[in-house]
Scaffold this active site. Structure first.
Site, short mmCIF file in Angstrom:
data_model
loop_
_atom_site.label_atom_id
_atom_site.label_comp_id
_atom_site.label_asym_id
_atom_site.label_seq_id
_atom_site.Cartn_x
_atom_site.Cartn_y
_atom_site.Cartn_z
N ASP A 44 0.85 -1.22 0.02
CA ASP A 44 -0.03 -0.01 0.16
C ASP A 44 0.82 1.36 0.05
OD1 ASP A 44 -2.38 1.53 0.00
OD2 ASP A 44 -2.42 1.49 2.22
N GLU A 70 2.61 4.94 -3.90
CA GLU A 70 2.74 5.89 -5.22
C GLU A 70 4.03 6.62 -5.27
OE1 GLU A 70 0.25 5.69 -2.76
OE2 GLU A 70 -0.75 4.53 -4.22
N ASP A 102 -8.77 3.96 -2.47
CA ASP A 102 -9.82 4.31 -1.16
C ASP A 102 -11.11 5.05 -1.94
OD1 ASP A 102 -7.79 3.36 0.30
OD2 ASP A 102 -7.14 5.65 0.90
C1 GLC Z 1 -4.81 3.42 2.51
C2 GLC Z 1 -5.09 2.35 1.93
C3 GLC Z 1 -6.20 1.45 2.69
C4 GLC Z 1 -5.78 1.20 4.13
C5 GLC Z 1 -5.19 2.45 4.93
C6 GLC Z 1 -4.54 2.29 6.16
O1 GLC Z 1 -5.74 4.35 2.83
O2 GLC Z 1 -5.57 2.56 0.38
O3 GLC Z 1 -6.92 0.42 2.09
O4 GLC Z 1 -6.81 0.60 4.94
O5 GLC Z 1 -4.47 2.88 3.91
O6 GLC Z 1 -3.59 1.24 5.93
#
Ligand code: GLC
Length: 792
Positions: free
Chosen positions: A434, A437, A508
């Protein structure tokens, strides 16, 4: 190809084409000569060189060196096949011809592409861009309230570092581009390629999201083509927003490096593109099962176990639980907190015994903490990106001050891959990458921060869009090495080609009906862009869902390859049981439907791993000449036989369903409809309108609470209609033994009253002992005896 200059635009406007021609003649970049060297044609112009490389009869690279490192992250192997082609000088142009494509190159580096029947595909625009008229000039005073309405984006700059402006036909549609917002057909919209984490609701006015896949598919007067722009710098697409006469791709830096992709059909274009950039490998079978997630569960072993108990108590099939950032020790990657987990290994083992797999999140940001081993080691080895003054660059993510691994370097990817072993040794079954980017809470990372481009020093500007790609690749390699299984990686950020290493989700989203609606075109375009294994956060990540939205979401997403319910910390709970009945039963009904279809989805993945065609796909991919489906946003297909028409509006209990040519059987009541037709169907809250193409055979798996690692003893095939032929695949569902021939292929044939089953390939020992064919009104049973299936 045209380098648009601001002045030439002014001339065009004021003086008209005659004078403009004279001016162009004066500055003409004449095509002077050309050299053929193996598969390359080097074309010398007065001021520049353009190189065309023939990779296959349908893939041609156009390249101009503008001083950048010329390696590709998307394309890894040599994709050049021995291909015959001809080059001729004809009148005012040079013509390169393969058996499938004709490329004409003119003065001023103009390049026109035709198919073998001379149908125009990609034609350079001979005019100048005329920027959008926003009716605002310098004399307009800016008022506070008008600020939010000023939507001009950098796509609209009057001129970019370079622009490739192409002629637009009245009947021209666009697809692909990865995970962009909005609708299926991208015409009339503009987008950017710059991986971006923006938590605001993703609406069609958003020009960029988490992934950059600069692959454009066009359908011009029903003739398909693709263009893959392999440039990792910030780049732009305007697909007929600015003008109805042209579309363009522009970039802030980098070489001109693009691939012309032909093909006799849209499918062939996608096959060619995935030949070039790679295909999603066959996943482990359990990864097609339902996955439950929420930011917050992983705060303790107890909390996770509570969720698992409920999944089983309510008989909800489920194959995986995701652990979000709270399982770590202070958000330090590759650690596990010890205050609320006595023994993570034991905990995971317990869940494994219940048939659940564990996926853990990993972020790239490494906490800046002198006492933390990963930070110390990375620092000593010089593995983090640096500022211009040579100091390690620090920004902020979940752990506070954090540093960024320099994933563009092989040594750093190896180090990261080795660290994945920590998780695999504890029993973790997959890794969710995650924030890659990469996200940064303390302002954007400046473009001049030093990132590596393999062994060369480069910049954030160049490596930003491939940061997530390289992290996913490292994770894939780490999982493969440590587990020996087919790696399950999920990544948020990606570039073209990431599909070789990772599944993706769309980031998200929110619990909004518009986001449920957008899921369909978004996943369909990801599929057309090579990302066959993709999904959305079911129920919506941000904001609070409702029982109706959650129900319609699980229905609509039930065939999305990645099937995960996920929500943000602080939003209302959205597990299947939280709204009580009837939501719970409806949710269960669809999870059960999913498990029936898992053998079919797995068969589609086997095909996809060979041809790159997506599982979930827009109707236009299967019916490209049907004008009704060119911008069909609320229906999709699963392979070529299943048509899904979800209800994606609140309060609706019926809908119009367009059925393309052929005969279609309503899955729920067996009524047959003729295609090329719109039918009105009842769709109360518990019904997902679903149609099967007549004369189709589909495998029909057994409903289980999880996909068992035990081989199935029996398989059912359902016959929709009177005829059909189906090839079904079976292997151990986990490792790479299939690559050495350890798999079975079953061929099922039904012809009126006659049916046969043939074990076409027997490379995997546990064959089905029994097979049942189920037609609308009867059952035919077969047993396996003497290496054959005998009807009983
Ligand atoms: C980011 C991710 C999400 C995750 C959050 C906390 O927003 O896209 O899926 O739950 O981080 O890790």
């Amino acid at each position: 190809m045209l380098f648009v200059q601001k002045e030439s635009g002014l001339f065009y406007d004021k003086i008209g084409s005659e004078y403009r021609m004279m001016r162009l003649n004066m500055n003409r970049n004449n095509l002077e000569k050309y050299i053929i060297d193996r598969n390359q044609v080097k074309i010398m112009f007065t001021n520049s060189i353009l190189t065309l490389s023939v990779l296959t009869s349908e893939i041609i690279r156009v390249f101009q060196d503008r001083g950048c490192n010329n390696n590709s992250y998307a394309i890894e192997e040599n994709k050049t096949e021995e291909t015959s082609f001809e080059v001729k000088k004809i009148d005012d142009h040079l013509e390169l011809k393969t058996s499938k494509l004709i490329i004409k190159i003119y003065d001023d580096e103009k390049v026109d592409v035709y198919d073998e029947q001379e149908n125009p595909l990609i034609i350079d625009y001979r005019g100048n861009r005329i920027p959008l008229d926003r009716q605002v000039d310098a004399s307009h005073q800016k008022l506070a309230e008008s600020e939010g309405h000023d939507v001009a984006t950098s796509t609209e700059k009057n001129s970019h570092y370079y622009e490739l402006v192409k002629k637009l036909a009245a009947d021209e549609q666009f697809y692909g581009l990865g995970d962009k917002t909005g609708f299926l057909n991208k015409r009339h919209y503009a987008y950017e390629n710059w991986n971006t984490d923006n938590p605001e609701p993703h609406l069609e006015s958003f020009t960029r999201l988490y992934k950059s896949v600069p692959f454009l598919i066009g359908l011009k007067n029903n003739h398909p083509y693709g263009i893959f722009f392999d440039n990792t710098y910030h780049s732009y697409f305007d697909l007929g927003k600015e003008s109805n006469k042209y579309y363009y791709y522009a970039a802030d830096d980098g070489n001109i490096d693009y691939y012309i992709i032909g093909g006799t059909s849209l499918k062939k274009v996608v096959e060619n593109y995935t030949y070039l950039t790679g295909r999603t490998p066959l996943p482990q079978k359990w990864t097609l099962g339902y996955q439950q997630s929420r930011w917050g569960y992983s705060i303790s072993a107890e909390k996770v176990e509570e969720i698992v108990d409920k999944m089983r108590k309510y008989h909800l099939p489920c194959d995986a639980i995701h652990l979000d950032i709270d399982y770590m020790d202070g958000y330090r990657v590759f650690t596990w907190r010890t205050d609320t987990y006595d023994d993570p290994k034991k905990f995971i083992n317990k869940l494994h015994k219940l048939g659940l797999h564990i996926i853990t999140i990993i972020d790239p940001g490494v906490k800046k903490d002198e006492a933390y081993q990963i930070y110390q080691e990375g620092l000593q080895k010089g593995y983090f990106v640096k500022a211009l003054n040579g100091q390690v660059y620090v920004n902020k993510v979940w752990p506070g001050d954090a540093v960024y691994p320099d994933f563009g370097r092989n040594a750093v990817r190896k180090w990261w891959a080795e660290n994945c072993k920590f998780l695999v040794d504890l029993g973790v079954d997959g890794i969710w990458d995650d924030m890659n980017e990469p996200a940064s809470f303390n302002g954007e990372i400046p473009e001049n921060i030093i990132f590596s481009d393999e062994d060369k020093k480069s910049t954030h500007g160049k490596m930003h869009n491939v940061y997530g790609h390289n992290m996913a690749k490292a994770t894939y390699d780490g999982l493969k090495k440590a587990s020996g299984k087919r790696p399950f990686v999920i990544t948020r950020a990606a570039y073209a080609g990431t599909q070789k290493y990772s599944t993706v989700w769309t980031g998200d989203n929110q619990s909004l009906w518009v986001h449920l609606q957008m899921m369909i075109p978004q996943l369909c375009n990801l599929g057309m862009s090579g990302f066959a294994f993709a999904g959305t956060d079911i129920g919506g990540f941000g904001a609070d869902t409702t029982p109706e939205l959650l129900t319609r979401w699980i229905e609509a997403a039930i065939f999305s390859p990645l099937l995960r319910n996920h929500a943000a910390l602080g939003t209302r709970s959205q597990e299947p049981w939280v709204f009580g009945e009837p939501t719970l039963s409806m949710y269960r009904k669809y999870l059960q439907l999913r498990y029936h279809f898992i053998p079919y989805l797995y068969d589609l993945f086997v095909k996809e791993s060979k041809n790159g065609l997506p599982i979930m796909r827009p109707l236009v991919l299967n019916y490209p000449n049907d004008p009704k489906v060119k911008n069909m946003n609320d229906e999709y297909m699963v392979g070529t036989k299943i048509l899904v028409a979800p209800v994606v509006e609140e309060g609706k209990d019926f809908r119009a369903v367009y059925l393309p040519q052929g005969k279609w059987i309503d899955f729920w009541n067996n009524v047959t409809y003729s295609g090329n037709n719109t039918v009105l169907v009842n769709a109360p809250l518990d019904k997902l309108p679903l149609f099967i193409k007549k004369d189709t055979i589909l495998p029909w798996g057994e409903v289980k609470d999880h996909i068992s690692s035990q081989p199935d003893e029996k398989m059912i095939f359902r016959v929709f209609g009177e005829y059909g032929n189906y090839l079904h695949y079976q292997d151990n569902g986990t490792d790479f033994a299939y690559k050495h021939g350890e798999y079975n292929l079953y061929e099922i044939n039904v012809d009126g009253n006659r049916a046969s089953i043939n074990l076409k390939k027997h490379g995997y020992e546990p064959v089905y002992q029994r097979i049942e064919l189920r037609t609308i009104d009867k059952k035919i049973d077969f047993i396996f005896k003497d290496q054959k299936y005998l009807q009983i």
